[in-house]
Each structure stands twice: as structure tokens, then as C-alpha cells.
Design a protein around this motif. Sequence first.
Motif, mmCIF file in Angstrom:
data_model
loop_
_atom_site.group_PDB
_atom_site.id
_atom_site.type_symbol
_atom_site.label_atom_id
_atom_site.label_comp_id
_atom_site.label_asym_id
_atom_site.label_seq_id
_atom_site.Cartn_x
_atom_site.Cartn_y
_atom_site.Cartn_z
ATOM 1 N N PHE A 65 0.828 -1.200 0.000
ATOM 2 C CA PHE A 65 0.000 0.000 0.000
ATOM 3 C C PHE A 65 0.866 1.255 0.000
ATOM 4 C CE2 PHE A 65 -3.000 2.976 2.279
ATOM 5 C CZ PHE A 65 -3.891 3.085 1.227
ATOM 6 N N LEU A 66 1.958 1.238 0.796
ATOM 7 C CA LEU A 66 2.863 2.382 0.851
ATOM 8 C C LEU A 66 3.471 2.657 -0.517
ATOM 9 C CD1 LEU A 66 4.423 4.530 2.507
ATOM 10 C CD2 LEU A 66 6.181 2.788 2.907
ATOM 11 N N ALA A 67 3.902 1.607 -1.213
ATOM 12 C CA ALA A 67 4.494 1.786 -2.539
ATOM 13 C C ALA A 67 3.512 2.417 -3.511
ATOM 14 C CB ALA A 67 4.973 0.437 -3.072
ATOM 15 N N GLN A 68 2.218 2.135 -3.322
ATOM 16 C CA GLN A 68 1.204 2.652 -4.238
ATOM 17 C C GLN A 68 0.807 4.091 -3.932
ATOM 18 O OE1 GLN A 68 -1.686 -0.478 -3.570
ATOM 19 N NE2 GLN A 68 -1.300 -1.362 -5.588
ATOM 20 N N VAL A 69 0.809 4.478 -2.647
ATOM 21 C CA VAL A 69 0.280 5.799 -2.294
ATOM 22 C C VAL A 69 1.365 6.844 -2.069
ATOM 23 C CG1 VAL A 69 -1.744 4.738 -1.242
ATOM 24 C CG2 VAL A 69 0.196 5.392 0.222
ATOM 25 N N HIS A 70 2.619 6.425 -1.878
ATOM 26 C CA HIS A 70 3.662 7.374 -1.493
ATOM 27 C C HIS A 70 3.838 8.473 -2.532
ATOM 28 C CE1 HIS A 70 7.657 8.976 -0.556
ATOM 29 N NE2 HIS A 70 7.495 8.499 0.661
ATOM 30 N N GLU A 71 4.045 8.104 -3.778
ATOM 31 C CA GLU A 71 4.293 9.098 -4.813
ATOM 32 C C GLU A 71 3.059 9.957 -5.109
ATOM 33 O OE1 GLU A 71 6.663 11.270 -7.287
ATOM 34 O OE2 GLU A 71 7.263 9.663 -5.921
ATOM 35 N N LEU A 76 0.285 15.297 -4.454
ATOM 36 C CA LEU A 76 -0.818 16.099 -3.916
ATOM 37 C C LEU A 76 -0.314 17.145 -2.937
ATOM 38 C CD1 LEU A 76 -3.546 13.349 -3.345
ATOM 39 C CD2 LEU A 76 -3.675 15.267 -4.942
ATOM 40 N N ASP A 77 0.629 16.746 -2.060
ATOM 41 C CA ASP A 77 1.203 17.704 -1.112
ATOM 42 C C ASP A 77 1.885 18.856 -1.853
ATOM 43 O OD1 ASP A 77 0.361 16.310 1.100
ATOM 44 O OD2 ASP A 77 2.248 15.226 1.374
ATOM 45 N N ALA A 78 2.621 18.502 -2.934
ATOM 46 C CA ALA A 78 3.307 19.531 -3.709
ATOM 47 C C ALA A 78 2.315 20.466 -4.378
ATOM 48 C CB ALA A 78 4.208 18.884 -4.747
ATOM 49 N N ALA A 79 1.209 19.890 -4.882
ATOM 50 C CA ALA A 79 0.194 20.715 -5.538
ATOM 51 C C ALA A 79 -0.436 21.681 -4.545
ATOM 52 C CB ALA A 79 -0.873 19.821 -6.163
ATOM 53 N N GLY A 152 11.465 8.274 -3.349
ATOM 54 C CA GLY A 152 10.857 9.573 -3.513
ATOM 55 C C GLY A 152 11.830 10.729 -3.572
ATOM 56 N N LEU A 153 13.159 10.461 -3.660
ATOM 57 C CA LEU A 153 14.144 11.530 -3.747
ATOM 58 C C LEU A 153 14.839 11.519 -5.105
ATOM 59 C CD1 LEU A 153 15.973 11.511 -0.282
ATOM 60 C CD2 LEU A 153 13.969 12.825 -0.989
ATOM 61 N N ARG A 279 6.307 15.891 -9.200
ATOM 62 C CA ARG A 279 6.043 16.422 -10.532
ATOM 63 C C ARG A 279 5.882 17.932 -10.496
ATOM 64 N NH1 ARG A 279 1.509 11.940 -12.460
ATOM 65 N NH2 ARG A 279 2.907 10.121 -12.392
ATOM 66 N N LEU A 280 5.379 18.442 -9.376
ATOM 67 C CA LEU A 280 5.187 19.875 -9.218
ATOM 68 C C LEU A 280 5.942 20.336 -7.982
ATOM 69 C CD1 LEU A 280 3.827 22.497 -10.140
ATOM 70 C CD2 LEU A 280 1.858 21.877 -8.726
#
Length: 308
Positions: A65-71, A76-79, A152-153, A279-280
Motif C-alpha cells: 500500500f505504501l508503494a502505491q500511495v507514497h508518490e 498532492l502535497d506539492a500541488a 521519492g528523492l 512532478r510539481l
Amino acid sequence: MADLSLLTSFVRAAEHGSFSAAARSLGVSAAAVSKNVAHLEAHVGVRLFHRSTRRLALTGSGERFLAQVHEPLASLDAAIAGIRDDPDEPSGTLKVSMGQALGRNFLVPLLNEFLERCPAVVPDWHFDNRRIDLVGEGFDAAIGGGFELAQGLVARELAPVHIVAVASPAYLDGRPLPQQPGDFAELAGIMRRSTPSGRVRPWTLRPRRGGVDQPVPCRPRLILSDPEAISLAARQGLGVALVPMPFAFAHIASGALVRLLPGWYSDAGPLSLYYPSRRLLPAKTSAFVDFVVERFRTGGFAKLVDGR
């Protein structure tokens, strides 16, 4: 769809390995994080963590689940962060971690130029010779070497960093200059103990024109764990040291240190700029990344840390 706060609590708890550490990073209570994770588990219908009094560990379902939602969550946080910024004018607090010598000698001299370009950005720079948790500790970026590229880095290489042999003029007074690595055997060595492993690092050097690392014998006189302290001890005439170029180049240029065996060096790995893979990116982070990469490319900084 699960509330974003539930997903955020889950991801932070997974990154930190505890509810309390996740809570500190989010500015909420540990009970709130635990409750959010429990609500998320009820929502998805599976247990995401193994819980005990000593540790918190992901279940197999939790890892998937972590692998699927992390990115997606990071995007969303960046947006959300980016929508607060004017895309044409980077603004806000820019939290960056960097090594002490690197920051003083390379980044602080660029502050005026960066602030002229981005007057609405407030640099919050941390000078630490340690490995940080970029996401967990809330940093926008980090500059250094030897970081493990966590999920994620992104790493942008700035320059190769080399280690060179140095000593003070006072220590060398009356002593013949080494002509080859074996000549260090009779000299007092200022050794470095690795902070992560606790081991004293053996000395090796390689010739500039090809060849492989060769062991460098020495007579240990001091053992220190900090490269800045090693550089200072060498300047005080306490012995010979192998020092990364960021801690040596200014003192070599001033004459406080003499480089021994010019052309011989050890590879310390690349100096890189790290930031979250989004991405953003927030405008402030994007502007900082572009600025540092440009200045290292055009300002001759790479040559200063190149020991070849």
C-alpha cells in the motif's frame, strides 16, 4: 476515498517507524496519528502495521500500500503547497540542509545573488555534518555526499569530491616531502573515525593518471571523527591528514596547509543536491535547484573540490 489526513499519518508513520515520531513531524499528537491509521485500516479492511511496545513495522499489505500511495500523496502535497505560491515569484521559507564547510565556503557567498533573484524567499539553512531524513524532517532540499537515495528523492550531481593529503608548513619544516605513498610511514597521521560505522578509516590514494587505490601507511597520532576538526589539527602542525577538498582548498590557497603528493587523491564520491521527487515542485525549491546547479556549472566550484 480515504481522507488525506489518514493517508498522511500512515505514510509518515511508515517513514519514521513510530507514531510519536510521525506526530512530531506533523505537529499533532501521537494518539491522533494512531487513531488516523486505525481509521485507515478499517476503511481499507486490512492491517497495515504490526504493533508492539517496542516497534512499529509494516505488514506485507502495508508495504504494498505504501508503494502505491507514497508518490501520489507527495504529488498532492506539492500541488497544495504550490498553489499557495505565485509560480512567477518563488516565495516562502526554504529549508535546506548542508555540510558546515560546504555551506560556509560555497553556499553562503551565493546568498546575495540568490536573494536578488528570489527576494520573497526566506532561506532557512541548517549546517550539519550528518545524514538527514529529508522528507521526515521537512527539508525542501539537501546538499552533501554519501546520502542513501531514499524512495521519492532525486539527486542532481554537482561535482566529484576528492580527498587529498595535507600538512602545515610548521610540521613539514625540517622533514623531507613525501615522494610516494610509502613515505608517509614515518609521519604522524591524523586519522578519521567513521561516525556511522565507528571504524578508523584506512588511508588510500590513487595517482591522477590511471592506476588503482594504494594503501598509505602512517603512524596514527590523533583520531578524530569530524573532517573540520581534522583540518584544524593539521593546520596546528599536529601531523599529516587526508582531508576532503571542501575542508582543505581554502587553507591550501592561503598557505596554511601544504598539499602533499600533488596529483594523488582519494575519491569521496559525488557532491549532490537532493530534493523530493515531485512532478510539481514548489517554486522556491525549483528556483533554488536551478540556481545551485547553474552556479556550480559556471562558477568554477567543481574545480575547487577536484583533487586531480
